[in-house]
Write a protein that holds these residues in place. Structure first.
Motif, short mmCIF file in Angstrom:
data_model
loop_
_atom_site.label_atom_id
_atom_site.label_comp_id
_atom_site.label_asym_id
_atom_site.label_seq_id
_atom_site.Cartn_x
_atom_site.Cartn_y
_atom_site.Cartn_z
N ALA A 26 16.50 61.54 51.48
CA ALA A 26 15.07 61.86 51.47
C ALA A 26 14.74 62.92 50.42
N GLN A 27 15.63 63.90 50.28
CA GLN A 27 15.39 64.97 49.32
C GLN A 27 15.48 64.48 47.87
N SER A 28 16.29 63.45 47.64
CA SER A 28 16.47 62.95 46.28
C SER A 28 15.60 61.73 45.98
N ALA A 29 14.88 61.24 46.97
CA ALA A 29 14.04 60.05 46.78
C ALA A 29 12.80 60.38 45.96
N PRO A 30 12.17 59.37 45.34
CA PRO A 30 10.92 59.61 44.62
C PRO A 30 9.86 60.17 45.57
N HIS A 31 9.01 61.03 45.04
CA HIS A 31 8.00 61.67 45.87
C HIS A 31 7.07 60.65 46.52
N LEU A 33 7.75 57.68 47.56
CA LEU A 33 8.39 57.05 48.71
C LEU A 33 8.38 57.99 49.91
N ASP A 34 8.72 59.25 49.68
CA ASP A 34 8.65 60.23 50.76
C ASP A 34 7.24 60.33 51.33
N ASP A 35 6.24 60.28 50.44
CA ASP A 35 4.86 60.39 50.91
C ASP A 35 4.46 59.20 51.77
N VAL A 36 4.89 58.00 51.35
CA VAL A 36 4.58 56.79 52.13
C VAL A 36 5.22 56.87 53.50
N ILE A 37 6.49 57.26 53.54
CA ILE A 37 7.20 57.33 54.82
C ILE A 37 6.62 58.44 55.69
N SER A 103 18.99 71.46 55.74
CA SER A 103 18.11 70.32 55.98
C SER A 103 16.67 70.66 55.60
N VAL A 104 15.96 69.64 55.17
CA VAL A 104 14.55 69.80 54.78
C VAL A 104 13.74 68.73 55.50
N SER A 105 12.67 69.13 56.18
CA SER A 105 11.81 68.16 56.84
C SER A 105 10.56 67.94 56.01
N LEU A 106 10.13 66.68 55.95
CA LEU A 106 8.95 66.33 55.17
C LEU A 106 7.66 66.69 55.91
N TRP A 156 14.23 59.99 58.66
CA TRP A 156 14.00 60.23 57.24
C TRP A 156 13.18 61.49 57.01
N VAL A 157 12.14 61.71 57.82
CA VAL A 157 11.31 62.90 57.59
C VAL A 157 11.99 64.18 58.09
N GLY A 158 13.12 64.03 58.78
CA GLY A 158 13.95 65.18 59.10
C GLY A 158 13.76 65.81 60.45
N VAL A 159 13.00 65.17 61.35
CA VAL A 159 12.71 65.83 62.63
C VAL A 159 13.51 65.28 63.80
#
Length: 222
Positions: A26-31, A33-37, A103-106, A156-159
């Motif tokens: 998730a941290q290395s994915a395109p922004h 994609l993270d935003d969509v998820i 860890s980083v949560s979106l 994926w969002v880290g929670v």
């Protein structure tokens, strides 16, 4: 085990390494994609309400047992959520985003008291999806696919840990498998409701089908 010990329960020993791997993706994915998820994870449960509304609309032309299962589907979701809340209170697992170093949560990591195990999102999504299987197979398949996507998004969002969403899915599935067939037995009640002022909401039901000189009733829609 004391309540204090439970309150600081760390689930990382079960699948913390898998959580860390997914969090790294998730941290290395395109922004984008993270935003969509992230948006899907936050708002996607609303789609299951849309599925239920669609099922209700279709069931207006189906037999009363089908309509009974449709009307029961949101109740089943509430029951599954209640069961899950009890499990959360018993286990009190700390969120991985507050427990795993690096860890980083979106989305904002929930604080103490908003426990991780099992995942509410997974419970709701799978309870709704399996309930809809008893309404229509095609709708059930589609809803189950989106339920799996919802569960995956919570990791994926880290929670959530993976085991949080897996057990949450299991809770939702089991509650729906028990209650949805029972709801179908309430068809006679729906028949009476269809003879009342609620008929415009519930529809006329199944159309009569004549077979061998005898009138029977079959679903208008499949």
């Amino acid at each position: 085990m004391s309540s204090r010990t439970l309150a600081v329960y760390d689930g990382s020993g079960i699948d913390g390494s898998l959580y860390t791997r997914v969090n790294g993706w998730a941290q290395s994915a395109p922004h984008w994609l993270d935003d969509v998820i992230k948006v899907w994870s936050a708002l996607g449960l609303g789609l299951f309400a849309v599925f239920m509304l669609y099922a209700w609309w279709r069931a207006r032309g189906a037999d009363s047992a089908v309509m009974a299962r449709v009307l029961a589907s949101p109740v089943i979701v509430v029951v599954a959520y209640a069961v899950n809340s009890v499990l959360k209170g018993l286990v009190e697992e700390v969120r991985p985003c507050a427990q795993i170093p690096g860890s980083v949560s979106l989305e904002t990591c929930p604080g103490t008291g908003d426990w991780s195990f099992p995942s509410n999102h997974s419970v709701i999504a799978f309870a709704a999806a399996i309930s809809l299987w008893f309404v229509g197979r095609r709708l059930g398949v589609v809803a189950t696919v989106f339920a799996a996507l919802m569960a995956a998004s919570r990791v994926w969002v880290g929670v959530h840990y993976p085991h949080d969403v897996a057990v949450g899915a299991l809770v939702g599935i089991l509650v729906a498998l028990v209650l949805a067939p029972l709801a179908g037995r309430c068809g006679p009640l729906v028949d009476r409701m269809r003879s009342s002022a609620l008929r415009p909401l519930l529809g006329p039901g199944a159309a009569p089908v004549v077979t061998g000189g005898y009138a029977s009733y079959g679903a208008r829609q499949r």
